[in-house]
Design a protein around this motif. Structure first.
Motif, short mmCIF file in Angstrom:
data_model
loop_
_atom_site.label_atom_id
_atom_site.label_comp_id
_atom_site.label_asym_id
_atom_site.label_seq_id
_atom_site.Cartn_x
_atom_site.Cartn_y
_atom_site.Cartn_z
N UNK A 98 20.01 -32.68 -26.05
CA UNK A 98 19.15 -33.09 -27.17
C UNK A 98 18.81 -31.84 -27.95
N UNK A 99 19.21 -31.80 -29.21
CA UNK A 99 19.05 -30.60 -30.04
C UNK A 99 18.21 -30.94 -31.26
N UNK A 100 17.11 -30.20 -31.46
CA UNK A 100 16.23 -30.38 -32.61
C UNK A 100 16.16 -29.08 -33.38
N UNK A 101 16.18 -29.18 -34.72
CA UNK A 101 16.19 -28.00 -35.58
C UNK A 101 15.11 -28.15 -36.65
N UNK A 102 14.20 -27.18 -36.76
CA UNK A 102 13.28 -27.08 -37.88
C UNK A 102 13.82 -26.04 -38.85
#
Length: 454
Positions: free
Chosen positions: A354-358
């Protein structure tokens, strides 16, 4: 046009695999310079207990998103990286405690051009209740004002439950499980909202006391007040904020159904939202666009004008190149708080990665071909297990936040109650998500996938 664009972005994401081809130049942080990037990694259970995550790590990235350094947490979950720069791009790596088919999933959180500050805690939520104090009760909800009317819809918030039965003038919820931190004197608030037609009305109850092991009787005597929302968007919804959580949530469709707010001394605020959902044509899986506009306020006796975000779908899609290209979705008079990119590579609907980017509203997109996660997950495992991939991009504008830098400096001290503050009182959001199903995580399968889309 945008359907092919997004499927192309999904294909690039899977092809790169996040194992990547970039090497790590160094695993030793630079000498101290007076500026230190700090983050504390914890696990948080179902009732808020926290334990340090000593397995967490920070990957510090070069300008091309290759790995410059890897820094590991101490026994308290604290990770520190001294630097000479005012901003750094980095990824926080977390190992998920619950294995999937013997594999430890990875949760990856990337911040692009983040100010070098103490980011406070990053909590990875779990469903563990072993350190919680819990009690279980059936809940019978009577609605005295509509004792002879059949309940059209009902919902309980604030606790898990097994099932429920609607009836005439009442609703019964079975096996309601309420949990709190051991030693805490306060049990969390629960709420039930019940809606009727002919005439259209809503009645609610807020309560915290359960009869452990027995049956709890509750009277829904809070009377809902219709809320006036002006918007071209299809759905309208209202919820009460109690102890920083949403309660008494209800929604209407295209003006055919009223939405209701309630008055009670424990209600801290109300969240009023208009939103719309558009399906995208995606022959390889699911796809949709969600646009929303929200106001938080204590004053519900007014008319709420909630226009959608003006950002076009093509502009939002431009962020998803993921190959190091420049993008810019900035608009005159709009200070986007952030762009958020999410990706889940899953095995039988459960994410292995699971990859989240801001990211800011303009800049260079993440180049995932240079990202290397080999220290944390074997790419061959992903190739053998992953059978679906979902990817999304979101733009969010808070009316009182002056852009990305302002938001990121506020984020470490933000609490759930913060969203009741004036800076966060107005928010607009646009999200696009696509999912590719029945995916074989290999280059040959991806070549076939790509050829079917162009």
């Amino acid at each position: 046009m945008y359907r092919s664009f997004f499927l192309s972005a999904l294909s690039i994401a899977v092809l790169a695999g996040c194992g990547g081809s970039g090497g790590s130049d160094s695993t030793t942080p630079p000498e101290p310079s007076g500026k230190t990037l700090t983050i504390t990694a914890v696990y948080r259970d179902a009732c808020g207990n926290e334990t340090p995550d000593g397995d967490a790590a920070l990957i510090i990235h070069n300008a091309d998103y290759s790995n410059k350094a890897t820094v590991y947490a101490d026994d308290n979950g604290v990770i520190s990286y001294p630097t000479t720069k005012d901003h750094e791009t980095f990824s926080l790596v977390r190992l998920v405690q619950e294995k999937i088919d013997g594999i430890t999933p990875v949760d990856l959180l990337t911040f692009v051009d983040h100010p070098v500050i103490d980011l406070g805690k990053n909590a990875l939520q779990t469903d563990d209740t072993s350190a919680c104090e819990c009690r279980t009760s059936n809940v019978q909800v009577a609605i005295p004002a509509r004792v002879n009317s059949y309940v059209e819809s009902s919902m309980l918030y604030g606790a898990m439950f097994h099932t429920y039965q609607k009836g005439v003038g009442s609703v019964t919820y079975q096996a309601v499980v309420q949990c709190k931190q051991s030693g805490s004197e306060q049990w969390p608030q629960l709420s039930v909202i019940n809606q009727f037609s002919s005439p259209e009305q809503a009645y609610g109850a807020l309560f915290a006391d359960l009869n452990d092991g027995g049956t709890t009787e509750v009277a829904a005597e809070l009377v809902g007040t219709p809320v006036v929302i002006n918007s071209d968007m299809f759905y309208k919804q209202v919820s009460a904020i109690v102890d920083s959580n949403s309660h008494l949530y209800n929604y209407g469709v295209n003006g055919s159904k009223d939405v209701f707010a309630f008055t009670h001394q424990s209600i801290e605020n109300h969240s009023i939202t208009a939103y719309e959902h558009e399906n995208l044509d995606n022959p390889s899986g699911d796809g949709y666009v969600i646009t929303s506009s929200t106001v938080r306020t204590k004053e519900i006796n007014q008319t709420f004008d909630l226009p959608p975000m003006a950002l076009s779908l093509d502009d939002l899609a431009s962020v998803l190149t993921l190959d190091g290209q420049y993008y810019d979705i900035a608009q005159s008079g709009v200070d986007y708080a952030f762009i958020f990119i999410g990706m889940e590579a899953s095995y039988n609907t459960r994410p292995l990665l699971a990859w989240s980017i801001f990211a800011p509203p303009s800049g260079t997109s993440v180049n995932i071909e240079n990202l290397n996660l080999a220290e944390f997950i074997d790419e061959s495992v992903l190739e053998s297990k992953v059978n679906s991939l979902s990817m999304s991009v979101t733009a969010r504008d808070y009316g009182g936040i002056a852009g990305y830098e302002d938001y990121m400096k506020r984020r470490p001290t933000r609490q759930p109650s913060t969203f009741n503050d004036p800076e966060y009182a107005q928010a607009k959001t646009k999200t696009v998500q696509l999912t590719v199903n029945d995916l074989n995580y290999s280059q040959s399968a991806l070549s076939n996938l790509i050829s079917t889309q162009f």
